[in-house]
Design a protein around this motif. Structure first.
Motif, short mmCIF file in Angstrom:
data_model
loop_
_atom_site.label_atom_id
_atom_site.label_comp_id
_atom_site.label_asym_id
_atom_site.label_seq_id
_atom_site.Cartn_x
_atom_site.Cartn_y
_atom_site.Cartn_z
N ALA A 61 56.82 27.09 34.91
CA ALA A 61 55.71 26.95 35.81
C ALA A 61 56.45 26.39 37.18
N VAL A 62 56.78 25.10 36.81
CA VAL A 62 56.94 23.86 37.15
C VAL A 62 58.48 24.66 38.00
N LYS A 63 59.47 25.26 37.15
CA LYS A 63 60.62 26.12 37.50
C LYS A 63 60.03 26.77 39.02
N LEU A 64 59.82 28.09 38.60
CA LEU A 64 58.96 29.15 39.56
C LEU A 64 58.46 28.47 40.37
N HIS A 65 57.20 27.48 40.14
CA HIS A 65 56.36 26.43 41.61
C HIS A 65 57.84 25.88 42.45
N GLN A 66 59.12 25.32 41.99
CA GLN A 66 59.54 24.81 42.80
C GLN A 66 60.56 26.07 43.60
N GLU A 67 60.68 26.98 42.67
CA GLU A 67 61.79 27.86 43.79
C GLU A 67 60.56 28.82 44.46
N GLY A 68 59.30 28.88 44.44
CA GLY A 68 58.96 29.05 45.50
C GLY A 68 57.96 30.16 45.03
N ASN A 69 58.13 30.44 43.89
CA ASN A 69 57.56 32.17 43.27
C ASN A 69 56.24 31.33 42.85
N PHE A 70 54.86 31.62 43.75
CA PHE A 70 54.30 30.98 43.47
C PHE A 70 52.93 31.50 42.91
#
Length: 107
Positions: A61-70
């Motif tokens: 989830a942190v990785k997706l959040h950082q990638e902008g995949n909210f």
């Protein structure tokens, strides 16, 4: 604020390099007065069983959040909170993802 037992920078975590220590990446921190942003990790203890159980989902989830995949990040943070409703960092990250905001996590 984050109800974490122990927060350390990536550099400290790498120096520790002790077998059996588990940590989860929380984000980067702004250091007041400096233009550096060290990565911050939460050291997990055996007593932190719910956080250990959700470590993979939280990290993804942190990785997706950082990638902008909210949206995907929000779904995973919600899954983490279903298992561990006391996870303050997951709650904060979920709120940020719901607002489609990406910011340094720890400040």
């Amino acid at each position: 604020r984050y109800q974490a037992s122990l927060l350390v920078t990536r550099e400290t975590f790498m120096v520790l390099n002790i077998e059996g220590i588990t940590a989860r990446f929380l984000g980067e921190s702004g250091v007041q007065g400096l233009h550096i942003h060290p990565q911050v990790y939460e050291i997990l203890r055996p007593l932190d069983e719910p956080r250990l159980d959700t470590l993979n989902e939280f990290s993804q989830a942190v990785k997706l959040h950082q990638e902008g995949n909210f949206e995907a990040a929000a779904g995973l943070f919600q899954s983490v909170l279903e298992i561990d409703p006391s996870d303050v960092v997951a709650k904060i990250r979920l709120q940020l993802a719901d607002r489609h905001e990406w910011v340094d996590m720890i400040s």
